[in-house]
Every structure is written in structure tokens, then in C-alpha cells.
Write an enzyme that holds these catalytic residues in place. Structure first.
Site, PDB file in Angstrom:
ATOM      1  N   GLU A 154       0.853  -1.185   0.000  1.00  0.00           N
ATOM      2  CA  GLU A 154       0.000   0.000   0.000  1.00  0.00           C
ATOM      3  C   GLU A 154       0.888   1.233   0.000  1.00  0.00           C
ATOM      4  O   GLU A 154       1.883   1.272   0.697  1.00  0.00           O
ATOM      5  CB  GLU A 154      -0.841  -0.061   1.288  1.00  0.00           C
ATOM      6  CG  GLU A 154      -1.905   0.948   1.378  1.00  0.00           C
ATOM      7  CD  GLU A 154      -2.722   0.985   0.115  1.00  0.00           C
ATOM      8  OE1 GLU A 154      -2.695   2.043  -0.535  1.00  0.00           O
ATOM      9  OE2 GLU A 154      -3.355  -0.023  -0.246  1.00  0.00           O
ATOM     10  N   PHE A 155       0.517   2.249  -0.766  1.00  0.00           N
ATOM     11  CA  PHE A 155       1.357   3.446  -0.845  1.00  0.00           C
ATOM     12  C   PHE A 155       0.618   4.697  -0.373  1.00  0.00           C
ATOM     13  O   PHE A 155       0.993   5.810  -0.714  1.00  0.00           O
ATOM     14  CB  PHE A 155       1.853   3.641  -2.286  1.00  0.00           C
ATOM     15  CG  PHE A 155       2.622   2.460  -2.819  1.00  0.00           C
ATOM     16  CD1 PHE A 155       3.956   2.289  -2.483  1.00  0.00           C
ATOM     17  CD2 PHE A 155       2.004   1.515  -3.623  1.00  0.00           C
ATOM     18  CE1 PHE A 155       4.675   1.197  -2.958  1.00  0.00           C
ATOM     19  CE2 PHE A 155       2.710   0.415  -4.098  1.00  0.00           C
ATOM     20  CZ  PHE A 155       4.043   0.256  -3.765  1.00  0.00           C
ATOM     21  N   LEU A 156      -0.471   4.515   0.374  1.00  0.00           N
ATOM     22  CA  LEU A 156      -1.286   5.685   0.711  1.00  0.00           C
ATOM     23  C   LEU A 156      -0.602   6.593   1.730  1.00  0.00           C
ATOM     24  O   LEU A 156       0.152   6.152   2.585  1.00  0.00           O
ATOM     25  CB  LEU A 156      -2.667   5.255   1.199  1.00  0.00           C
ATOM     26  CG  LEU A 156      -2.830   4.337   2.404  1.00  0.00           C
ATOM     27  CD1 LEU A 156      -2.732   5.097   3.705  1.00  0.00           C
ATOM     28  CD2 LEU A 156      -4.165   3.637   2.321  1.00  0.00           C
ATOM     29  N   GLU A 158      -1.132   9.500   4.745  1.00  0.00           N
ATOM     30  CA  GLU A 158      -2.130  10.007   5.687  1.00  0.00           C
ATOM     31  C   GLU A 158      -2.605  11.369   5.219  1.00  0.00           C
ATOM     32  O   GLU A 158      -1.818  12.168   4.711  1.00  0.00           O
ATOM     33  CB  GLU A 158      -1.509  10.150   7.073  1.00  0.00           C
ATOM     34  CG  GLU A 158      -1.429   8.827   7.786  1.00  0.00           C
ATOM     35  CD  GLU A 158      -0.998   9.008   9.229  1.00  0.00           C
ATOM     36  OE1 GLU A 158      -0.128   8.257   9.644  1.00  0.00           O
ATOM     37  OE2 GLU A 158      -1.528   9.909   9.902  1.00  0.00           O
ATOM     38  N   ASN A 215       9.584   3.777  -0.250  1.00  0.00           N
ATOM     39  CA  ASN A 215       9.598   4.628   0.937  1.00  0.00           C
ATOM     40  C   ASN A 215      11.016   5.076   1.283  1.00  0.00           C
ATOM     41  O   ASN A 215      11.240   6.233   1.655  1.00  0.00           O
ATOM     42  CB  ASN A 215       8.974   3.904   2.129  1.00  0.00           C
ATOM     43  CG  ASN A 215       7.467   4.077   2.153  1.00  0.00           C
ATOM     44  OD1 ASN A 215       6.916   4.732   1.280  1.00  0.00           O
ATOM     45  ND2 ASN A 215       6.814   3.493   3.125  1.00  0.00           N
ATOM     46  N   PHE A 256       8.908  16.182  -2.917  1.00  0.00           N
ATOM     47  CA  PHE A 256       9.767  15.599  -1.880  1.00  0.00           C
ATOM     48  C   PHE A 256      11.171  16.194  -1.884  1.00  0.00           C
ATOM     49  O   PHE A 256      12.158  15.500  -1.650  1.00  0.00           O
ATOM     50  CB  PHE A 256       9.765  14.064  -1.961  1.00  0.00           C
ATOM     51  CG  PHE A 256       8.566  13.498  -1.248  1.00  0.00           C
ATOM     52  CD1 PHE A 256       7.313  13.582  -1.825  1.00  0.00           C
ATOM     53  CD2 PHE A 256       8.675  12.965   0.020  1.00  0.00           C
ATOM     54  CE1 PHE A 256       6.192  13.133  -1.152  1.00  0.00           C
ATOM     55  CE2 PHE A 256       7.559  12.516   0.709  1.00  0.00           C
ATOM     56  CZ  PHE A 256       6.321  12.598   0.110  1.00  0.00           C
ATOM     57  N   GLY A 260      13.658  20.992   5.647  1.00  0.00           N
ATOM     58  CA  GLY A 260      13.012  21.389   6.897  1.00  0.00           C
ATOM     59  C   GLY A 260      13.493  20.547   8.062  1.00  0.00           C
ATOM     60  O   GLY A 260      14.648  20.106   8.084  1.00  0.00           O
ATOM     61  N   GLY A 264       8.746  12.626   9.594  1.00  0.00           N
ATOM     62  CA  GLY A 264       8.249  11.884  10.747  1.00  0.00           C
ATOM     63  C   GLY A 264       7.148  10.959  10.265  1.00  0.00           C
ATOM     64  O   GLY A 264       7.120  10.583   9.093  1.00  0.00           O
ATOM     65  N   CYS A 267       5.456   5.880   8.977  1.00  0.00           N
ATOM     66  CA  CYS A 267       6.054   5.044   7.924  1.00  0.00           C
ATOM     67  C   CYS A 267       7.539   5.280   7.715  1.00  0.00           C
ATOM     68  O   CYS A 267       8.341   4.374   7.922  1.00  0.00           O
ATOM     69  CB  CYS A 267       5.315   5.263   6.608  1.00  0.00           C
ATOM     70  SG  CYS A 267       3.656   4.588   6.662  1.00  0.00           S
TER      71      CYS A 267
HETATM   72  C1  UDX Z   1       4.393   8.130   3.462  1.00  0.00           C
HETATM   73  C2  UDX Z   1       4.439   7.850   1.953  1.00  0.00           C
HETATM   74  O1  UDX Z   1       4.288   9.094   1.232  1.00  0.00           O
HETATM   75  C3  UDX Z   1       3.365   6.860   1.536  1.00  0.00           C
HETATM   76  O2  UDX Z   1       3.500   6.539   0.159  1.00  0.00           O
HETATM   77  C4  UDX Z   1       3.527   5.601   2.387  1.00  0.00           C
HETATM   78  O3  UDX Z   1       2.513   4.661   2.088  1.00  0.00           O
HETATM   79  C5  UDX Z   1       3.488   5.941   3.863  1.00  0.00           C
HETATM   80  O4  UDX Z   1       4.497   6.914   4.166  1.00  0.00           O
HETATM   81  P1  UDX Z   1       2.930   9.677   5.097  1.00  0.00           P
HETATM   82  O5  UDX Z   1       3.771   9.144   6.220  1.00  0.00           O
HETATM   83  O6  UDX Z   1       1.456   9.763   5.270  1.00  0.00           O
HETATM   84  O7  UDX Z   1       3.163   8.792   3.760  1.00  0.00           O
HETATM   85  O8  UDX Z   1       3.457  11.161   4.839  1.00  0.00           O
HETATM   86  P2  UDX Z   1       4.168  12.012   3.697  1.00  0.00           P
HETATM   87  O9  UDX Z   1       3.199  13.000   3.177  1.00  0.00           O
HETATM   88  O10 UDX Z   1       4.852  11.167   2.714  1.00  0.00           O
HETATM   89  O11 UDX Z   1       5.241  12.813   4.594  1.00  0.00           O
HETATM   90  C6  UDX Z   1       6.168  12.122   5.426  1.00  0.00           C
HETATM   91  C7  UDX Z   1       7.047  13.075   6.202  1.00  0.00           C
HETATM   92  O12 UDX Z   1       8.019  13.657   5.325  1.00  0.00           O
HETATM   93  C8  UDX Z   1       6.328  14.257   6.863  1.00  0.00           C
HETATM   94  O13 UDX Z   1       6.856  14.436   8.162  1.00  0.00           O
HETATM   95  C9  UDX Z   1       6.661  15.441   5.984  1.00  0.00           C
HETATM   96  O14 UDX Z   1       6.670  16.650   6.699  1.00  0.00           O
HETATM   97  C10 UDX Z   1       8.054  15.058   5.501  1.00  0.00           C
HETATM   98  N1  UDX Z   1       8.433  15.669   4.216  1.00  0.00           N
HETATM   99  C11 UDX Z   1       7.770  15.321   3.074  1.00  0.00           C
HETATM  100  C12 UDX Z   1       9.505  16.567   4.159  1.00  0.00           C
HETATM  101  O15 UDX Z   1      10.135  16.873   5.176  1.00  0.00           O
HETATM  102  N2  UDX Z   1       9.868  17.091   2.945  1.00  0.00           N
HETATM  103  C13 UDX Z   1       9.234  16.770   1.789  1.00  0.00           C
HETATM  104  O16 UDX Z   1       9.649  17.275   0.728  1.00  0.00           O
HETATM  105  C14 UDX Z   1       8.144  15.850   1.851  1.00  0.00           C
END
Ligand code: UDX
Length: 443
Positions: A154-156, A158, A215, A256, A260, A264, A267
């Protein structure tokens, strides 16, 4: 098809509702009676945009039902999805005892041939382990049914889980069993026909590796740009513009690359560790992943260095953290950079206040020793410095004037690069961000 889903968490519940939307008959099972009671009353036990509507629609049609009993999810099912948690163990690997328990329950309750599909994020080799458990249990209980194993990661994300599930970038499934492959094709037939998303059909270890690698790669991008940000600060470059310039290269892309406080959530931190752990177990030292994790951690330390540059020592200094959730759009505090930073600041004697527009009720339950403040101005009032930790719109919108009117000292460390450095510095804020223009510090 008749589908059982074991584990009604973020992945399980959203997937179960999506299967029901695609015309299947679904039973979602969870061992937590409180969660099932909430779901039976018609509400989700966690917030996810669009989920309530999807649950209303699929439960009204009777296509989705809930149970506390694994037997209800397994008996009569042609396919059972394992969506239980895989919490980290102290050594870095995930705890797979819940996954194994589902394997045993499926053998015990199967009433015909079925496919057991892993959706939980598991190490590559869990499929083989499940086959072993199922083989032994079938023999022990003299079960005649064929139980094949497949992986369907699954790649969803939150906060975007419903959209990601109903309109995925791709569907990946792996199995060595031809009948199991046909079952998975049938599960996703309507999605593929209506949405036209690409499908990757493969074997179990390859499907598991696709999840690990995806991931880990996204986390690597984040740590890469954060390391670039460190260099930007030292040479006077602007990491946001560096990322923009890089992103125009189609081979790189824009997403991505937001520098910052780092990643966190439930995942990335766990998956990076689990992938490094797995590689080590099979004899490969994936040192790059250790570096990804270290860069991520050092982003929080860098905030402490910036605060000390302004405030000397932090003992008894009041620091307000703006945002607690690990990203905007969720109240999830798991591995949230703000929570890590709060604990680190307290270790060095600071008095920490946290403001968040939605996550404070969760904070009170999960981090009772941290102080949440419900009103933004009150959280800022009289503090020696503020640190932006989560890029909520309300936090983005804070003006220099509002900081100047509330803070004791006008010191702002922008851990998510949400403010305009020129505007902040020109207004008289001692403004620091990550890899962009900051005020000079001579001490
Ligand atoms: C992630 C993956 O995107 C998803 O495909 C997988 O199934 C589960 O893990 P999620 O944990 O919901 O999803 O959050 P995501 O939106 O990917 O962000 C993860 C973390 O990375 C956040 O803390 C966000 O602030 C940080 N982030 C994201 C950055 O610091 N910089 C970025 O450019 C992108």
C-alpha cells in the site's frame, strides 16, 4: 468477491471501504472492541478526509460490515488482506507477531481455498515465513483448503488516504500462485477498468521490495535536500530555489524536495530502519540508509544550535513549538519532529509549549508530560523564541507583527521554511530558517 480485511487501521479501513466501493462484499475485522463499536455506530475512529462519506456509502449498501472476530472475516472469504500493525522492536526490526497470528487464524477459520495477502509493510521474506506458518498449521489441523500467499503493498499517505487508494499511481501485487494472481486481478478489476492505473504483477519478494525501496527512496530525497540545505546555509545559497532549479529537470521532479525539520510519521522512520535492518540480516550493509536517518535526526539538532546562537544556553528559556503533528492535515504525532524536538529541548532545560490546531487532544493522551496551549497568541505570549515545526496554513499566516506583539524576544526559527525571510528580517525578527537567508549571528 468476498473479502476479509484483518486490521481496521489507516490502511485496513480505507482499503476495506475501497474494496466495497469496487463491488466486493467486505468484512473488516479488528481485535480492538472500541474501534469496532465506533465503526458499527457509523463513524470512523480516526479522521481522514473523504473517509466518512465512503463509509456511509459502503455500509448503507451492506457491502462493508465490521467484526471483532477473525472467523467472520475469514469464513467464506476468497481473499483475506493482512493490515495489522508492525510496530518497531528495540533492535530496529518490526514486530511481526501480529502478522503471524493472522496467518494462523486464517488457516483455523478458512472454509475453502483462499488467498492471504500482506498489505502491512513487512520485511521482504515475510511472505515465505507466512507460507511456512500456513503449511505447518494446515498439516497440524488437517485443513484441506489451499491457502496461497501474496503481497500487495500500500502506498497511501495520511491525509490523502482515500484519494490515494481510489486513484493510486500504481497497483503492485506479487505471488507465485496462478490462481492467486487471478483473484488479485478480480479484486482490482473495476479500479483498473475505470481508473486505468498501471499494474505491476510480480512475485512476492519483488512486491515487498517495491514498497521498501519506494519509501526509502522518498526518505532519501528528503535527507538529501536537507543535507544540501546545510551546505546552502554555509555558502549563503537558498535551498528552496536550489530545489526549484533541480526540480525542473524532468528526471528529478519537484516533489519531496522540501527542506526542513525532516520526516516523521508512522512510515518513513520505521521503514528506513526496517529496510536497513533487513539488508543487514541478509548480508548487505546499506550504509546509505543509516546516513538518511542520521541527517534526518541532525535537522532537529540544528534547531537547537540556532536557538543557542540566539539565546546562549536554553535553561529555563520558554520555547514555543508551532505545530505538533508530523505533517499538516493530520493529528498523528507518531515520530513527529516537533515531539522529538520538545523532548530534546526539555533535556537542555527549556520550558516548552506546543501549539497545534488539531493534535493537542492527542498530545494530552500520548505525551502527557508535554504542555499544549490551545490559543496561538497565548502560546506565543512571552516566549523567548518560536520554532515552526508543522506547516499548517494558520502557522504560515503568522505575520511579523504578530510575532513582535507576542514574543518576549523576537526570535523565530522556521523549521519548515514557511515565512518570507526578507519580510521577517526587514520587520526586525531574528529570523532563521533551514538553508535560506537568516539573520547574522556573531556569537
Ligand atoms: C508516506 C508515503 O508518502 C506513503 O507513500 C507511504 O505509504 C506511507 O508513508 P505519510 O507518512 O502519510 O506517507 O506522509 P508524507 O506525506 O509522505 O510525509 C512524510 C514526512 O516527510 C512528513 O513528516 C513530511 O513533513 C516530511 N516531508 C515530506 C519533508 O520533510 N519534505 C518533503 O519534501 C516531503
Amino acid at each position: 468477491m468476498r473479502i476479509g480485511v484483518v486490521g481496521a487501521g489507516h490502511v485496513g479501513l480505507v482499503s476495506a471501504a475501497a474494496f466495497a466501493r469496487w463491488g466486493h462484499q467486505v468484512v473488516a475485522m479488528d481485535s480492538d472492541p472500541a474501534k469496532i463499536a465506533t465503526l458499527r455506530s457509523g463513524a470512523s475512529w480516526f479522521y481522514e478526509p473523504g473517509l466518512q462519506e465512503l463509509l456511509d456509502e459502503t455500509t448503507a449498501e451492506g457491502a462493508l460490515t465490521f467484526s471483532n472476530d477473525a472467523a467472520d472475516a475469514v469464513a467464506g472469504a476468497e481473499v483475506v488482506f493482512v493490515c495489522v500493525g508492525t510496530p518497531p522492536l528495540p533492535g530496529g526490526g518490526p514486530n511481526l507477531s501480529f502478522v503471524e497470528a493472522v496467518g494462523r487464524a486464517v488457516v483455523a477459520h478458512a472454509t475453502g481455498d483462499l488467498v492471504l495477502v500482506e498489505k502491512s509493510t513487512v520485511p521482504a521474506n515475510t511472505g515465505r515465513r507466512l507460507e511456512q506458518v500456513i503449511g505447518r498449521e494446515r498439516q497440524r489441523l488437517a485443513i484441506p483448503h489451499d491457502i496461497a500467499v501474496a503481497s500487495n503493498p500500500e502506498f497511501l499517505r495520511e491525509g490523502a488516504a482515500v484519494g490515494d487508494t481510489l486513484h493510486p499511481d500504481r497497483v503492485v501485487y506479487g505471488t507465485s500462485s496462478e490462481p492467486a494472481r487471478d483473484v488479485l486481478r478480480a479484486v482490482y478489476a473495476r479500479l483498473v477498468a475505470e481508473d486505468g492505473c498501471p499494474v505491476v504483477e510480480t512475485d512476492v519478494p519483488t512486491a515487498e521490495l517495491i514498497k521498501h525501496a519506494s519509501n526509502a527512496f522518498l526518505a532519501t530525497r528528503i535527507s538529501f535536500i536537507n543535507a544540501v540545505a546545510q551546505v546552502c546555509e554555509r555558502v549563503g545559497a537558498d535551498v528552496a530555489i536550489v530545489a526549484e532549479g533541480m526540480g525542473h529537470d524532468e528526471r528529478i521532479g519537484h516533489r519531496f524536495l522540501q527542506a526542513g525539520l525532516g520526516y516523521g510519521g508512522s512510515c518513513f522512520p520505521k521503514d528506513v530502519d526496517a529496510f536497513a535492518h533487513l539488508a543487514r540480516q541478509v548480508g548487505y550493509e546499506f550504509g546509505m540508509l543509516d546516513e538518511v536517518r542520521d541527517v534526518n535526526r541532525s535537522q532537529r539538532e540544528a534547531v537547537i544550535t540556532k536557538l543557542e546562537a540566539e539565546l546562549w544556553h536554553l535553561d529555563q528559556k520558554v520555547i514555543t513549538l508551532l505545530g505538533a503533528a508530523f505533517k499538516p492535515g493530520t493529528d498523528d504525532l507518531r515520530e513527529a519532529p516537533a515531539v522529538h524536538l520538545a523532548h530534546r529541548l526539555r533535556e537542555v532545560g527549556a520550558i516548552v509549549r506546543l501549539y497545534d490546531p488539531v493534535a493537542l487532544p492527542n498530545l494530552a493522551v500520548e505525551q502527557p508530560d508535554l504542555q499544549g496551549v490551545e490559543d496561538l497568541d497565548e502560546a506565543l505570549h512571552g516566549a523567548h523564541a518560536a520554532v515552526v515545526c508543522t506547516e499548517w496554513d494558520e502557522i504560515r499566516a503568522i505575520t511579523p507583527h504578530r510575532y513582535l506583539a507576542t514574543l518576549a524576544y523576537p526570535i523565530v526559527v522556521d523549521g519548515r521554511n514557511v515565512h518570507d525571510p526578507d519580510e521577517m528580517i526587514d520587520a526586525g525578527i531574528r529570523y532563521h530558517s533551514i538553508g535560506r537567508r537568516s539573520v547574522e549571528t556573531s556569537l
